[in-house]
Design an enzyme around this catalytic site. Structure first.
Site, PDB file in Angstrom:
ATOM      1  N   LYS A 146       0.827  -1.173   0.050  1.00  0.00           N
ATOM      2  CA  LYS A 146      -0.011   0.018   0.031  1.00  0.00           C
ATOM      3  C   LYS A 146       0.895   1.078   0.132  1.00  0.00           C
ATOM      4  CE  LYS A 146      -3.943   1.943   2.530  1.00  0.00           C
ATOM      5  NZ  LYS A 146      -4.805   1.541   3.895  1.00  0.00           N
ATOM      6  N   SER A 158      -9.915   1.906   3.130  1.00  0.00           N
ATOM      7  CA  SER A 158      -8.853   2.641   2.369  1.00  0.00           C
ATOM      8  C   SER A 158      -7.822   1.934   1.573  1.00  0.00           C
ATOM      9  CB  SER A 158      -7.966   3.814   2.951  1.00  0.00           C
ATOM     10  OG  SER A 158      -7.092   3.126   3.885  1.00  0.00           O
ATOM     11  N   SER A 197     -10.146  -0.444   7.423  1.00  0.00           N
ATOM     12  CA  SER A 197      -9.413  -0.338   5.825  1.00  0.00           C
ATOM     13  C   SER A 197      -8.714  -1.372   5.081  1.00  0.00           C
ATOM     14  CB  SER A 197      -8.259   1.050   6.108  1.00  0.00           C
ATOM     15  OG  SER A 197      -8.899   2.120   6.053  1.00  0.00           O
TER      16      SER A 197
END
Lengths: 475, 477
Positions: free
Chosen positions: A67, A143, A167
């Site tokens: 990420k 997210s 997330s």
């Protein structure tokens, strides 16, 4: 052979017998990305890369996707924000060091995300939204939407995400993959660009439960560089993959089955509960009475911490700096005004407000107290139960644009995941069905602190007795 | 109207740890700008602080020495404000649970002991240094993240002199502990003062001003004097005092307004989530307590009691620990029961030598034994006081013992009457007027003649013997 479709535990024996090479896996991934990522947009900063394969790629065994908020030395890490444009960390996050030490190669494109992990749909990325591989009109969740989508779309073997209020789990649920938020303190946060320090954890997003356990084995453990990491022994989590839930006590919180929950999600969860019962688990209703306060408490604590954590993006040392400014204050204002997106600004303002003189006691301090009550709810349940089962999200993936204009509606999509972060406990999301329209539905399994092996045991048993994880999206 | 000043001091000092408060960077002073930095102290995204245990131990030690209660539970908080010398745009500090609180420091004022309360002593990290050049400003982050101890006094200081004594006493204690260099020039000790005045005998506090930018204890005293006078003039003119922060300008000898209260910042303190809370084990506190040496005030009292020193002498000697140790070993080596004789040398000739060299007594490189030997030479009248001072300078410069220098320089005092006769003869011959004056009853003329003999003998004549001889000669003539 379509290597990109395989899991790490399927690839590793082939690498060991030299049936395939690490390079073969990379080639498979690159060609997959080339053919579909223009539709999915799971990866960032790859658009203008004319020679797709030329960027430096360290060799290793199985590649892993990271990420965009986890620091990778020399490799852009921008939290999908304009304000960190061009930022190349001078160091590796502890998890990256551990992955490299385990022989994994860090994939040179990073996964899309909501700016600074602020969001539940990946629509807040500076690089544009990621599309859900199961329905490109829909969001992948957030997210960690890029991490979940690339794993679901076979654009990655496995990935790391971060989870502050859901997330990892919510996008895993929306994309039909397995995502774990470890116990707070289980995985070092050193090198994770902080959103809310007391809630953030890095965790694995994988195609199945075995890969998930293998990845947690690599990344977890005490780190002297993170004062909040906890010095307890790390289990070999693959040993808990036993396909046996007989006699386990599972709680189902009644507060989670409320209005607003999608009927198909409720149905899928009910079936999953029945399945676990049929496998010998004892399932009972339990109560988490303070659940209804989780969302407001979260949005006070998380934004308060974020407002302080994001202060450093001021244009002085790194990242974006606004041009044509008059003086220091003007430079700060223009840099932050132009560098942050709307949701980041909203949260910084909210967090600044709740910490302000005269409001601190009424908001922040009160929120901390309620947080303790939420944690105590779980403590009570876990005295008598091995784990808790709940939906991961109240609905399947929603349409792109559907909730962007209503932040409160967007915040409610994390209603079932947020309590876990506030309590610091571990939880996994794994596929437990599909809607009639073919959208994945996720089930959440929570347990007490450092009981990841219990979570894996239940998740693995359920997975071995269902086929949901074998379905692949058609793109 | 007579006013009484009310002063509170905030002292920030660098703790002398090898590494910074929350990372492994060196704290050495004077390095190339930005050569002692890492991602952690530069506040790079993703980095986390780890508390330096030694900094915590030093803070506890200082707290104990300042008679504070060391809090069993301590934690860190973030103080949020934007400034380019603060890389994270927040400072890790302590808000509601400082390392220690409720202590005091004793000072001597007008021959009495006064206790100044200490509200708290807490740990925090230092910021960097801005360097302004022409049209640009540069930042040096070497200092960023160095452990600071902030010591806040109660508003119980009532004169600039008390403030000066408080700072001197504080510095002395902290240097005894070895936890800080307390060097204002190098920025390892900084002091801000809050001051207000009220009509003498009244209780309510006046509106205060905060004074900054004082670079020495003397500057603190001067700035306070100036501010008290300014406020008194204000009140006497019927004006209101405005709460403000003022900067001391040492060259101009006045202060100027930096900001008023309207511009006061809201620091939005909240618990630092990247650090855990700390439970201070009572075993650790005991261990640290045991490591605290005899402190200046105890030593001062002991010196008076054991060595019969005057308050003045004792106070001067205990100021610096190493000097006090040196002085004590001199006093012990010195066989005479009246220690005043050796102490006069320590607080006299030696101190001026040290001041001239801008160093401490113990850094002159003189051994206790050698100093005692030198004093013994004087006492046996083998050398004059004047010569002894020359010998002392030589001892410092050449590191040789006194006997060797006296021999080399031929400085033995002439007490032999035969050897002095020639000089006396000459002096009398050359100064007929003085001789006449003496005979006319002017006693001073005798001293002049002695001085001439001293001069002729290059300081080697024993002045007492010379005086005796001249007197006898003039009276018998």
């Amino acid at each position: 052979m379509e290597l990109h479709k395989l899991t790490a535990h399927e690839l590793i024996p082939k690498l060991e017998t030299k049936e395939i090479s690490a390079e073969d896996i990379l080639q498979a991934l690159y060609s997959r990305i080339k053919s579909i990522d223009s539709k999915v947009n799971a990866y960032v900063r790859r658009q203008n890369d004319s020679s797709f394969r030329d960027s430096p790629q360290e060799t290793g065994t199985v590649p892993i996707t990271i990420k965009d908020n986890i620091c990778t030395q020399g490799l852009n890490t921008e939290c999908c924000s304009k304000i960190l444009g061009g930022f190349k960390p001078p160091y590796d996050a502890t998890v990256i060091k551990k992955l490299k030490a385990a022989g994994l190669s860090i994939f040179n494109f990073k996964a899309n995300m909501d700016e600074f992990a602020f969001g539940s749909s990946t629509e807040n990325s500076f690089f544009g939204t990621t599309h859900n591989p199961w329905d490109l009109e829909r969001v992948p969740g957030g997210s960690s939407g890029g991490s979940a989508a690339c794993v679901a779309a076979d654009e990655a073997i496995w990935a790391l995400g971060s989870d502050t209020g859901g997330s990892i789990r919510q996008p895993a649920s929306f994309c039909g993959v397995v995502g774990l938020k470890p116990t707070y303190g289980r995985v070092s946060r050193y090198g994770l660009i902080a959103f809310a320090s007391s809630l953030d954890q890095i965790g694995p997003i994988t195609k199945d439960v075995r890969d998930n356990a293998m990845l947690l084995n690599i990344i977890s453990g005490y780190d002297a560089l993170d004062s909040t990491s906890i010095n307890t022994a790390v289990q070999d989590y693959t040993k808990s993959l036993t396909n046996d839930v007989k006699g386990l006590k599972i709680g189902v919180p009644k507060e989670y089955f409320v209005e607003g929950m999608d009927k198909e999600v409720e149905g899928a969860l009910q079936e999953a509960i029945n399945k676990l019962k049929s496998l010998g688990a004892e399932v009972k209703e339990v109560s988490l009475p303070h659940s209804k306060y989780a969302v407001p408490v979260y949005y006070i604590i998380a934004t308060a911490e974020a407002s302080s954590n994001l202060a450093r993006f001021d244009g002085v040392q790194y990242g974006f700096r606004a041009q044509q400014t008059q003086n220091l204050i003007d430079m700060y204002k223009k840099t932050r005004g132009q560098g942050f997106g709307d949701e980041a600004k909203r949260r910084i303002i909210l967090g600044t407000f709740v910490l302000s003189h005269g409001y601190y006691d009424a908001y922040y301090l009160r929120a901390l107290k309620v947080r303790t009550l939420i944690k105590q709810d779980f403590d009570k349940v876990f005295k008598d139960f091995d784990c808790i089962i709940a939906p991961t999200a109240p609905t399947p993936a929603f349409k792109i644009g559907e909730k962007v204009s209503d932040p409160l509606k967007m915040y409610l999509s994390d209603i079932y995941t947020i309590s876990v972060n506030l309590a610091g406990i571990p939880a996994i999301s794994l596929p437990c069905g599909f809607t009639k329209a073919g959208l994945p539905i996720g089930m959440q399994i929570m347990s007490k602190p450092f009981a990841e092996e219990m979570i894996y045991r239940v998740a693995y048993t359920y997975e071995q007795n269902t086929d949901w994880h074998k379905s692949k999206p058609k793109i | 109207m007579e006013f009484e000043p009310v002063i509170g001091l905030e002292v920030h000092l660098h703790l002398k740890t090898k590494t910074k408060a929350f990372c492994g960077c060196s704290t050495e002073f004077g390095g190339q700008p930005n050569s002692q930095v890492c991602p952690v102290c530069l506040g790079f995204p993703g980095t986390l602080p780890v508390l330096n245990k030694v900094a915590l131990e030093y803070a506890i030690k200082a707290g104990l020495a300042l008679n504070c209660t060391v809090n069993k539970f301590t934690k860190f908080d973030r103080k949020n404000y934007f400034y380019p010398d603060l890389p994270k745009d927040y400072q890790i500090s302590q808000y509601d649970f400082p390392v220690s609180s409720n202590g005091f420091l004793e000072i001597d004022i007008d021959g009495k002991i006064k206790r100044i309360g200490i509200t708290r002593a807490h740990l925090e990290e230092d910021a960097g240094k801005l360097i302004h050049k022409d049209s640009v400003s540069l930042v040096d982050f070497n200092r960023t993240g160095i452990a600071l101890l902030e010591i806040v006094s109660m508003p119980e200081i009532n004169s600039p002199q008390e403030a000066y004594e408080y700072l001197t006493g504080l510095k002395s204690i902290l240097k005894y502990l070895g936890v800080s260099d307390c060097d204002m020039e190098k920025g390892s000790l900084r002091c801000d003062a809050n001051v207000s005045i009220r009509p003498k005998g009244t209780i309510p506090l006046g509106v205060k001003a905060e004074l900054k930018n004082m670079n020495s204890f003397k500057a603190v005293r001067d700035a306070l004097e100036y501010e008290i006078e300014r406020q008194a003039k204000c009140l006497e003119a019927g004006e209101k005092i405005i709460q403000e922060t003022r900067l001391w300008d040492e060259k101009q000898g006045c202060s100027v307004v930096m900001r008023t209260k309207e511009g006061a910042q809201d620091y939005r303190y909240f618990p630092e989530p990247d650090l855990t809370t700390f439970i201070i084990d009572s075993g650790l506190i005991d261990e640290i307590r045991k490591s605290i040496p005899e402190l200046p005030r105890e030593k001062y009292q002991r010196f008076i009691k054991e060595y019969g020193l005057s308050i003045y002498d004792a106070k001067l000697l205990v100021l610096i620990r190493e000097d006090a140790d040196f002085a004590e070993s001199c006093m012990q080596t010195y066989a005479n029961n009246d220690k005043k004789l050796i102490v006069n040398w320590l607080n006299g000739a030696l101190l001026s030598e040290a001041n001239a060299r801008n160093c401490q007594l113990c850094q002159l490189g003189i051994k206790a034994q050698d100093l005692v030997e030198l004093v013994n030479f004087v006492e046996r009248q083998e050398i004059s006081n004047l010569s002894a001072k020359t010998v002392l300078t030589q001892m410092i410069e050449t590191k040789k013992g006194p006997a060797e220098i006296i021999k080399e320089k031929n400085l033995s005092q002439i007490s032999d009457t035969g050897a002095l006769d020639g000089f006396i003869e000459e002096a009398i011959k050359e100064n007929e007027k003085s001789v006449a004056d003496y005979k006319a009853g002017k006693e001073n003329a005798l001293m002049f003649l002695v001085g001439q003999v001293m001069k002729k003998s290059k300081g080697k004549a024993n002045p007492k013997t010379a005086q005796e001889l001249i007197k006898r000669r003039l009276e018998n003539a």
